[in-house]
Design a protein around this motif. Structure first.
Motif, PDB file in Angstrom:
ATOM      1  N   VAL A 269       0.842  -1.191   0.000  1.00 57.59           N
ATOM      2  CA  VAL A 269       0.000   0.000   0.000  1.00 57.59           C
ATOM      3  C   VAL A 269       0.880   1.245   0.000  1.00 57.59           C
ATOM      4  O   VAL A 269       2.033   1.185   0.442  1.00 57.59           O
ATOM      5  N   PRO A 270       0.345   2.365  -0.443  1.00 57.14           N
ATOM      6  CA  PRO A 270       1.111   3.614  -0.352  1.00 57.14           C
ATOM      7  C   PRO A 270       1.069   4.152   1.065  1.00 57.14           C
ATOM      8  O   PRO A 270       0.202   3.775   1.883  1.00 57.14           O
ATOM      9  N   SER A 271       1.995   5.039   1.359  1.00 59.44           N
ATOM     10  CA  SER A 271       2.013   5.689   2.660  1.00 59.44           C
ATOM     11  C   SER A 271       0.665   6.354   2.925  1.00 59.44           C
ATOM     12  O   SER A 271       0.087   6.992   2.040  1.00 59.44           O
ATOM     13  N   GLY A 272       0.157   6.176   4.145  1.00 65.34           N
ATOM     14  CA  GLY A 272      -1.150   6.699   4.505  1.00 65.34           C
ATOM     15  C   GLY A 272      -2.283   5.721   4.303  1.00 65.34           C
ATOM     16  O   GLY A 272      -3.415   5.993   4.723  1.00 65.34           O
ATOM     17  N   GLY A 273      -1.988   4.600   3.679  1.00 65.09           N
ATOM     18  CA  GLY A 273      -3.012   3.594   3.420  1.00 65.09           C
ATOM     19  C   GLY A 273      -3.326   2.735   4.635  1.00 65.09           C
ATOM     20  O   GLY A 273      -2.768   2.930   5.720  1.00 65.09           O
ATOM     21  N   SER A 274      -4.224   1.778   4.408  1.00 67.36           N
ATOM     22  CA  SER A 274      -4.683   0.895   5.485  1.00 67.36           C
ATOM     23  C   SER A 274      -4.652  -0.553   5.036  1.00 67.36           C
ATOM     24  O   SER A 274      -4.808  -0.855   3.844  1.00 67.36           O
ATOM     25  N   LEU A 275      -4.455  -1.423   5.996  1.00 67.68           N
ATOM     26  CA  LEU A 275      -4.568  -2.861   5.801  1.00 67.68           C
ATOM     27  C   LEU A 275      -5.149  -3.460   7.066  1.00 67.68           C
ATOM     28  O   LEU A 275      -4.966  -2.921   8.162  1.00 67.68           O
TER      29      LEU A 275
ATOM     30  N   SER B 275      -7.805  -6.499  17.788  1.00 65.10           N
ATOM     31  CA  SER B 275      -9.086  -7.017  18.258  1.00 65.10           C
ATOM     32  C   SER B 275      -9.109  -8.519  18.054  1.00 65.10           C
ATOM     33  O   SER B 275      -8.223  -9.081  17.395  1.00 65.10           O
ATOM     34  N   ARG B 276     -10.117  -9.153  18.617  1.00 62.26           N
ATOM     35  CA  ARG B 276     -10.244 -10.596  18.467  1.00 62.26           C
ATOM     36  C   ARG B 276     -11.706 -10.977  18.438  1.00 62.26           C
ATOM     37  O   ARG B 276     -12.535 -10.319  19.086  1.00 62.26           O
ATOM     38  N   ASP B 277     -11.998 -12.049  17.738  1.00 64.97           N
ATOM     39  CA  ASP B 277     -13.340 -12.634  17.695  1.00 64.97           C
ATOM     40  C   ASP B 277     -13.198 -14.055  18.213  1.00 64.97           C
ATOM     41  O   ASP B 277     -12.802 -14.960  17.470  1.00 64.97           O
ATOM     42  N   ASN B 278     -13.475 -14.247  19.485  1.00 62.84           N
ATOM     43  CA  ASN B 278     -13.258 -15.562  20.079  1.00 62.84           C
ATOM     44  C   ASN B 278     -14.209 -16.619  19.520  1.00 62.84           C
ATOM     45  O   ASN B 278     -13.891 -17.806  19.518  1.00 62.84           O
ATOM     46  N   ALA B 279     -15.359 -16.207  19.044  1.00 63.91           N
ATOM     47  CA  ALA B 279     -16.302 -17.156  18.451  1.00 63.91           C
ATOM     48  C   ALA B 279     -15.757 -17.730  17.140  1.00 63.91           C
ATOM     49  O   ALA B 279     -16.125 -18.835  16.742  1.00 63.91           O
ATOM     50  N   LYS B 280     -14.885 -16.958  16.492  1.00 62.78           N
ATOM     51  CA  LYS B 280     -14.330 -17.385  15.211  1.00 62.78           C
ATOM     52  C   LYS B 280     -12.841 -17.733  15.313  1.00 62.78           C
ATOM     53  O   LYS B 280     -12.177 -17.953  14.296  1.00 62.78           O
ATOM     54  N   ASN B 281     -12.316 -17.757  16.541  1.00 66.63           N
ATOM     55  CA  ASN B 281     -10.896 -18.084  16.754  1.00 66.63           C
ATOM     56  C   ASN B 281      -9.977 -17.238  15.885  1.00 66.63           C
ATOM     57  O   ASN B 281      -9.002 -17.738  15.288  1.00 66.63           O
ATOM     58  N   THR B 282     -10.276 -15.959  15.810  1.00 62.70           N
ATOM     59  CA  THR B 282      -9.535 -15.088  14.902  1.00 62.70           C
ATOM     60  C   THR B 282      -9.066 -13.819  15.605  1.00 62.70           C
ATOM     61  O   THR B 282      -9.823 -13.193  16.344  1.00 62.70           O
ATOM     62  N   LEU B 283      -7.828 -13.467  15.337  1.00 62.93           N
ATOM     63  CA  LEU B 283      -7.193 -12.249  15.831  1.00 62.93           C
ATOM     64  C   LEU B 283      -7.051 -11.286  14.657  1.00 62.93           C
ATOM     65  O   LEU B 283      -6.787 -11.707  13.526  1.00 62.93           O
ATOM     66  N   PHE B 284      -7.226  -9.996  14.927  1.00 65.45           N
ATOM     67  CA  PHE B 284      -7.148  -8.989  13.873  1.00 65.45           C
ATOM     68  C   PHE B 284      -6.153  -7.886  14.241  1.00 65.45           C
ATOM     69  O   PHE B 284      -5.898  -7.625  15.417  1.00 65.45           O
ATOM     70  N   LEU B 285      -5.641  -7.231  13.219  1.00 58.54           N
ATOM     71  CA  LEU B 285      -4.852  -6.021  13.410  1.00 58.54           C
ATOM     72  C   LEU B 285      -5.229  -5.039  12.310  1.00 58.54           C
ATOM     73  O   LEU B 285      -4.893  -5.246  11.146  1.00 58.54           O
ATOM     74  N   GLN B 286      -5.975  -4.001  12.682  1.00 61.86           N
ATOM     75  CA  GLN B 286      -6.322  -2.947  11.747  1.00 61.86           C
ATOM     76  C   GLN B 286      -5.203  -1.916  11.750  1.00 61.86           C
ATOM     77  O   GLN B 286      -4.868  -1.358  12.796  1.00 61.86           O
ATOM     78  N   MET B 287      -4.623  -1.691  10.587  1.00 61.89           N
ATOM     79  CA  MET B 287      -3.472  -0.790  10.482  1.00 61.89           C
ATOM     80  C   MET B 287      -3.864   0.389   9.591  1.00 61.89           C
ATOM     81  O   MET B 287      -4.148   0.208   8.403  1.00 61.89           O
ATOM     82  N   ASP B 288      -3.905   1.562  10.162  1.00 59.25           N
ATOM     83  CA  ASP B 288      -4.245   2.785   9.431  1.00 59.25           C
ATOM     84  C   ASP B 288      -3.057   3.726   9.419  1.00 59.25           C
ATOM     85  O   ASP B 288      -2.120   3.574  10.203  1.00 59.25           O
ATOM     86  N   SER B 289      -3.124   4.711   8.559  1.00 58.38           N
ATOM     87  CA  SER B 289      -2.045   5.707   8.439  1.00 58.38           C
ATOM     88  C   SER B 289      -0.683   5.043   8.363  1.00 58.38           C
ATOM     89  O   SER B 289       0.265   5.431   9.066  1.00 58.38           O
ATOM     90  N   LEU B 290      -0.592   4.058   7.514  1.00 56.40           N
ATOM     91  CA  LEU B 290       0.654   3.289   7.412  1.00 56.40           C
ATOM     92  C   LEU B 290       1.804   4.154   6.921  1.00 56.40           C
ATOM     93  O   LEU B 290       1.615   5.067   6.107  1.00 56.40           O
ATOM     94  N   LYS B 291       2.980   3.840   7.423  1.00 52.33           N
ATOM     95  CA  LYS B 291       4.207   4.555   7.082  1.00 52.33           C
ATOM     96  C   LYS B 291       5.210   3.586   6.476  1.00 52.33           C
ATOM     97  O   LYS B 291       5.149   2.383   6.768  1.00 52.33           O
TER      98      LYS B 291
END
Length: 125
Positions: free
Chosen positions: A12-18, A71-87
């Motif tokens: 992604v470009p600088s400032g983007g999100s994943l 964040s995490r969703d224990n019902a779905k056994n899934t961990l998340f990482l929202q990354m904004d304003s990427l550098k």
């Protein structure tokens, strides 16, 4: 056998999100502390963010505070990482891990008992 599978990386470009995801199997997910770590080329692995069992308590490295959200969703056994304003300095391979310990003011990869295979994040300037 514990398996952790990361996904969601990309370029992604600088400032983007994943948004990264980590699907877990073979462990008591809602009883496990979890964390995101990263390793850039030529550098040591560092903790990015860690989270308690129910997600009420979280740790963030100073370099990502205010930009990343774990964040995490224990019902779905899934961990998340929202990354904004990427550098560009966020460029690294990101790994999820299950942990034996959790503190809100510190997180260490030495606490890990299982690792995923990693997903590459590349941020262009």
């Amino acid at each position: 056998q514990v398996q952790l599978a990361e996904s969601g990386g990309g370029s992604v470009p600088s400032g983007g999100s994943l948004k990264l995801s980590c699907k877990a199997s073979g462990l008591n997910f809602d009883g496990s502390y979890m964390g995101w770590f990263r390793q850039a080329a030529g550098k040591e692995r560092e903790a990015v963010s860690c989270i308690s069992w129910a997600g009420a308590a979280k740790y963030y490295a100073d370099s990502v505070k205010g930009r990343f959200t774990v964040s995490r969703d224990n019902a779905k056994n899934t961990l998340f990482l929202q990354m904004d304003s990427l550098k560009p300095e966020d460029t690294a391979t990101y790994y999820c891990a299950s942990l034996d310990n959790f503190y809100e003011d510190y997180c260490s990869d030495s606490w890990s008992n299982a690792w995923g295979q990693g997903t590459q994040v590349t941020v262009s300037s």
